[in-house]
Motif scaffolding. Structure first.
Motif, PDB file in Angstrom:
ATOM      1  N   SER A 150       0.873  -1.279   0.009  1.00  0.00           N
ATOM      2  CA  SER A 150       0.094  -0.011   0.005  1.00  0.00           C
ATOM      3  C   SER A 150       1.031   1.327  -0.179  1.00  0.00           C
ATOM      4  O   SER A 150       0.341   2.250  -0.478  1.00  0.00           O
TER       5      SER A 150
ATOM      6  N   ALA B  57       0.692   1.114  -4.391  1.00  0.00           N
ATOM      7  CA  ALA B  57      -0.610   1.352  -4.756  1.00  0.00           C
ATOM      8  C   ALA B  57      -0.634   2.573  -5.555  1.00  0.00           C
ATOM      9  O   ALA B  57      -0.014   3.798  -5.549  1.00  0.00           O
ATOM     10  N   PRO B  58      -1.572   2.446  -6.858  1.00  0.00           N
ATOM     11  CA  PRO B  58      -1.588   3.619  -7.700  1.00  0.00           C
ATOM     12  C   PRO B  58      -2.148   4.535  -7.391  1.00  0.00           C
ATOM     13  O   PRO B  58      -1.986   6.039  -7.781  1.00  0.00           O
ATOM     14  N   ASP B  59      -3.166   4.608  -6.312  1.00  0.00           N
ATOM     15  CA  ASP B  59      -3.893   5.813  -6.015  1.00  0.00           C
ATOM     16  C   ASP B  59      -4.423   5.477  -4.569  1.00  0.00           C
ATOM     17  O   ASP B  59      -4.290   4.447  -3.798  1.00  0.00           O
ATOM     18  N   VAL B  60      -4.889   6.633  -3.841  1.00  0.00           N
ATOM     19  CA  VAL B  60      -5.362   6.363  -2.567  1.00  0.00           C
ATOM     20  C   VAL B  60      -6.320   5.263  -2.204  1.00  0.00           C
ATOM     21  O   VAL B  60      -6.388   4.674  -1.250  1.00  0.00           O
ATOM     22  N   THR B  61      -7.392   5.249  -3.265  1.00  0.00           N
ATOM     23  CA  THR B  61      -8.224   3.927  -2.980  1.00  0.00           C
ATOM     24  C   THR B  61      -7.669   2.789  -3.046  1.00  0.00           C
ATOM     25  O   THR B  61      -8.206   2.007  -2.124  1.00  0.00           O
ATOM     26  N   SER B  62      -6.808   2.361  -3.886  1.00  0.00           N
ATOM     27  CA  SER B  62      -6.313   1.271  -3.994  1.00  0.00           C
ATOM     28  C   SER B  62      -5.465   0.913  -2.493  1.00  0.00           C
ATOM     29  O   SER B  62      -5.469  -0.230  -1.950  1.00  0.00           O
TER      30      SER B  62
END
Length: 222
Positions: free
Chosen positions: A66, A70-75
């Motif tokens: 994470s 992780a590519p973004d905050v949601t991921s």
């Protein structure tokens, strides 16, 4: 209560090793079955610890991912949630595993083993009658089609109610708790339903039974 609960669990685990051949059933070494059940619990504790360690490792990896992959905050949030779930599972498994050594120690108490032997011996003696009671209470199902653990939990409960004087409510509740531990949601619901029908049919049979015949001599006075 604790001794009987543990004795009951040992009996169910030992019963899983019953021979399927009726002619060999009475030759079973019941003490040996109980000792084997204790070994099963010990192996279960070891497996729980190994699984917990694996879940903790996976949770740690998810947290690291994470932060770095992780590519973004949601991921990243999803990965952290997965890690928390894995950690919680590991904690639960560790809690169960830590209880087992005390559990195994209690299994050596005379009261516990005596109750286990009582259940097993009565099951061997009355297996045909017990299975007939269960078959009659089952709706659109057959006893032989059940998972072995579910069948043995049902047998244990019927033996207790019919032959050992355990109150119906207690026997059913204990059977449901065993099913929650060893079977699953559908298993414990099914077992609860079958045992309640056993009790209902038993009450109906008792009401329909003819009154005892009293000999004239029994009423005579001197």
């Amino acid at each position: 209560m604790q001794a009987r609960r543990i004795g009951r669990e040992l009996a169910v685990l030992g019963m899983s090793q019953f021979s399927d051949k009726p002619q060999k059933l009475e030759q079973q070494d019941l003490e040996g079955l109980i000792s084997s059940a204790v070994r099963t619990l010990t192996v279960e504790a070891k497996d729980a610890l190994e699984t917990a360690a694996d879940e903790l490792k996976r949770g740690s990896n998810r947290i690291m991912d994470s932060e770095t992959r992780a590519p973004d905050v949601t991921s990243a949030r999803t990965m952290v949630e997965d890690a928390i779930a894995l950690t919680q599972n590991a904690i639960n498994r560790l809690g169960s595993a830590l209880e087992l050594p005390e559990f195994v120690q209690i299994t050596n108490q005379q009261e516990v083993r005596a109750f286990s032997l009582e259940i097993l011996s009565h099951t061997v003696r009355y297996l045909k009658e017990v299975d007939e009671i269960l078959e009659e209470a089952m709706v659109a199902w057959q006893l032989k089609r059940l998972a072995r653990i579910d069948r043995d939990i049902l047998r244990t409960a019927v033996v207790e109610m019919q032959y050992l004087g355990t109150p119906d409510r207690v026997a059913i509740n204990e059977a449901v708790e065993l099913a929650k531990r060893y079977s699953g949601e559908e298993g414990y619901r099914f077992i609860n339903g079958v045992l309640r029908r056993v009790v209902e049919r038993s009450k109906i049979s008792a009401k329909e039974a003819p009154p005892p015949v009293v000999s004239p001599q029994a009423d005579s006075t001197f």
